[in-house]
Design an enzyme around this catalytic site. Structure first.
Site, PDB file in Angstrom:
ATOM      1  N   GLN A 287      20.218  46.427  33.355  1.00  0.00           N
ATOM      2  CA  GLN A 287      18.890  47.058  33.333  1.00  0.00           C
ATOM      3  C   GLN A 287      18.952  48.516  32.878  1.00  0.00           C
ATOM      4  O   GLN A 287      17.929  49.082  32.501  1.00  0.00           O
ATOM      5  CB  GLN A 287      18.233  46.971  34.721  1.00  0.00           C
ATOM      6  CG  GLN A 287      17.938  45.553  35.176  1.00  0.00           C
ATOM      7  CD  GLN A 287      16.830  44.857  34.387  1.00  0.00           C
ATOM      8  OE1 GLN A 287      16.108  45.471  33.598  1.00  0.00           O
ATOM      9  NE2 GLN A 287      16.690  43.558  34.583  1.00  0.00           N
TER      10      GLN A 287
ATOM     11  N   CYS B 273       6.775  32.992  44.443  1.00  0.00           N
ATOM     12  CA  CYS B 273       6.642  31.556  44.750  1.00  0.00           C
ATOM     13  C   CYS B 273       6.512  30.726  43.481  1.00  0.00           C
ATOM     14  O   CYS B 273       6.789  29.543  43.476  1.00  0.00           O
ATOM     15  CB  CYS B 273       5.410  31.290  45.597  1.00  0.00           C
ATOM     16  SG  CYS B 273       5.259  32.393  46.962  1.00  0.00           S
TER      17      CYS B 273
ATOM     18  N   THR C  68      25.363  37.115  32.691  1.00  0.00           N
ATOM     19  CA  THR C  68      25.894  36.331  33.810  1.00  0.00           C
ATOM     20  C   THR C  68      27.332  35.914  33.516  1.00  0.00           C
ATOM     21  O   THR C  68      28.206  36.009  34.391  1.00  0.00           O
ATOM     22  CB  THR C  68      24.999  35.093  34.055  1.00  0.00           C
ATOM     23  OG1 THR C  68      23.675  35.558  34.343  1.00  0.00           O
ATOM     24  CG2 THR C  68      25.496  34.265  35.212  1.00  0.00           C
TER      25      THR C  68
ATOM     26  N   THR D 175      33.301  29.477  19.441  1.00  0.00           N
ATOM     27  CA  THR D 175      32.749  30.012  18.192  1.00  0.00           C
ATOM     28  C   THR D 175      31.606  30.970  18.503  1.00  0.00           C
ATOM     29  O   THR D 175      30.733  30.671  19.314  1.00  0.00           O
ATOM     30  CB  THR D 175      32.251  28.850  17.297  1.00  0.00           C
ATOM     31  OG1 THR D 175      33.360  27.974  17.107  1.00  0.00           O
ATOM     32  CG2 THR D 175      31.746  29.359  15.960  1.00  0.00           C
TER      33      THR D 175
ATOM     34  N   SER E 206      23.261  42.593  28.589  1.00  0.00           N
ATOM     35  CA  SER E 206      22.560  41.442  28.029  1.00  0.00           C
ATOM     36  C   SER E 206      21.573  41.917  26.959  1.00  0.00           C
ATOM     37  O   SER E 206      20.785  42.825  27.211  1.00  0.00           O
ATOM     38  CB  SER E 206      21.796  40.758  29.175  1.00  0.00           C
ATOM     39  OG  SER E 206      21.483  39.445  28.848  1.00  0.00           O
TER      40      SER E 206
ATOM     41  N   HIS F 164      18.876  40.609  25.629  1.00  0.00           N
ATOM     42  CA  HIS F 164      17.426  40.380  25.711  1.00  0.00           C
ATOM     43  C   HIS F 164      16.702  41.380  26.609  1.00  0.00           C
ATOM     44  O   HIS F 164      15.481  41.379  26.667  1.00  0.00           O
ATOM     45  CB  HIS F 164      17.127  38.937  26.140  1.00  0.00           C
ATOM     46  CG  HIS F 164      17.423  38.615  27.571  1.00  0.00           C
ATOM     47  ND1 HIS F 164      16.441  38.559  28.522  1.00  0.00           N
ATOM     48  CD2 HIS F 164      18.582  38.333  28.202  1.00  0.00           C
ATOM     49  CE1 HIS F 164      16.989  38.224  29.690  1.00  0.00           C
ATOM     50  NE2 HIS F 164      18.290  38.087  29.523  1.00  0.00           N
TER      51      HIS F 164
END
Ligand code: PLP
Length: 372
Positions: free
Chosen positions: A160, A305, A70, A218, A180, A182
């Site tokens: 992705q 939801c 992000t 850092t 990213s 993860h």
């Protein structure tokens, strides 16, 4: 337990954890410090940079580390004044970019003629190489070359795609790309931005001289080392992902053999091999997942939801699915450790759950909603 939500995040590879631990324990020095022990930490950052660059076909000098994708995306999009993106993008792009949104076709692929039509007047474009919900792979070259023709610079969200399908950033006119750790068995809280050599741009976080003045603050040394190791392992495991399309098909075949009809969202498009966004007509995904979860099967639904996004999936909406079909949609995403045995046992459980919901669902009452 069947963890089939790997597009949300992947489990940390034990070898990645091992690589990180020394930098959380004895190698705690600030990499910017002048004394000798800090040099070893700096070298570890350089190694990680090379490992990440190798995964995406870049030079190490074109990669710098961020706190997540992000942040990388926000940094790239801050370079554009008026940009064009796709309606199916991740919120990191859609909620950040100033500009316009181009449509996709019913299978989730960008409408390239419409993209070309909309392009003039934009100084940048941003699109995901592969979609986070459907796994649909975009015609990256066509989108990027069309942007180049009008002088717009390109940001590719490769979150992705990286580590799942071949991504070679030097082969396409991409100026920025975000990723990213993860999503490919690395740690959370660390990402990277690729900036093509020669691209003019301004840093987003300013302050210290870290990352060659490209990203102040850092460094998350252990995280970066983990990201590098995860990239190295992902590159070595590239072939495993191609084979996941067979496991995905094995799961669908088991359902079909049990008389369960499935419709794949984005099914006619090129897709990531480990992602299955599907629906079972007449059956609420939320009902299925509420029965699947206590049995140890974790996945995500099109109308999440229970997640942080209460709205029905904007991705499936952009593909023209009515809300009723979005509520039937489930996203299943495998990882490189998924085995045929795991798929078989998951399919058996899935079939039992579908049959259970069916057994209480009559044509008079319509789709059944299961409450906890
Ligand atoms: N882009 C895509 C396509 C994603 O799937 C995600 C995470 O789900 C992101 C960006 C943001 O990644 P992160 O949460 O690491 O910042």
């Amino acid at each position: 337990m069947w963890y089939w939500d790997n597009n949300a995040t992947t489990p940390l590879d034990p070898a990645v954890l091992e690589a990180m631990l020394p930098y959380l324990r004895e190698q705690y020095y600030n990499p910017s410090a002048a004394y000798a022990p800090a040099k070893a930490v700096r070298r570890a950052l350089d190694t990680a940079r090379e490992q990440v660059a190798a995964l995406v076909g870049a030079d190490a000098s074109e990669i710098f580390f961020t706190s997540c994708a992000t942040e990388a995306t926000n940094t790239a999009l801050a370079q554009f004044e008026h940009a064009l993106t796709l309606a199916t993008e991740h919120p990191a792009t859609l909620r950040t970019l100033h500009g316009d949104v181009a449509p996709v076709l019913a299978n989730g692929v960008a409408d390239v003629p419409e993209w070309k039509e909309l392009l003039p007047g934009h100084d940048g474009v941003s699109f995901a190489w592969a979609n986070h919900e459907t796994g649909v792979i975009q015609p990256v070259r066509s989108l990027a070359h069309a942007a180049a023709e009008v002088g717009a610079r390109v940001h590719a969200d490769i979150v992705q795609a990286a580590g799942k399908i071949p991504v070679n950033l030097h082969e396409v006119p991409v100026h920025f790309a975000s990723l990213s750790a993860h999503k490919f068995h690395g740690p959370k809280g660390v990402g990277a931005l690729y900036v093509r050599t020669g691209t003019e741009w301004k840093p987003y976080l300013t302050g210290g001289a870290q990352e060659d003045y490209r990203r102040a603050g850092t460094e998350n040394v252990a995280g970066i080392v983990g990201m590098g190791k995860a990239a190295e392992l992902a590159l070595a495991a590239a072939e495993i992902y191609a084979h996941l399309a067979d496991l995905r098909q094995r799961f669908l075949d088991a359902l079909s053999a049990a008389g369960i009809e499935t419709v794949i969202n984005g099914g006619t498009a090129p897709r990531l091999p480990h992602v299955l966004n599907m629906r079972i007509p007449g059956m609420k995904a939320e009902s299925l997942s509420l029965l699947l979860e206590p049995a140890g099967f974790l996945c995500s639904t099109g109308s999440a939801c229970t997640s942080a996004e209460p709205e029905p999936s904007h991705v499936l909406r952009a593909m023209g699915l009515p809300d009723a079909q979005i509520r039937e949609s489930l996203r299943l995403s495998l990882n490189r450790y998924t085995t045929a045995e795991e798929v078989d046992s998951a399919a058996a459980l899935f079939i039992r759950v579908v049959q259970k919901v069916r057994s209480v669902q009559s044509s008079v009452t319509g789709p059944v909603m299961v409450y906890r």
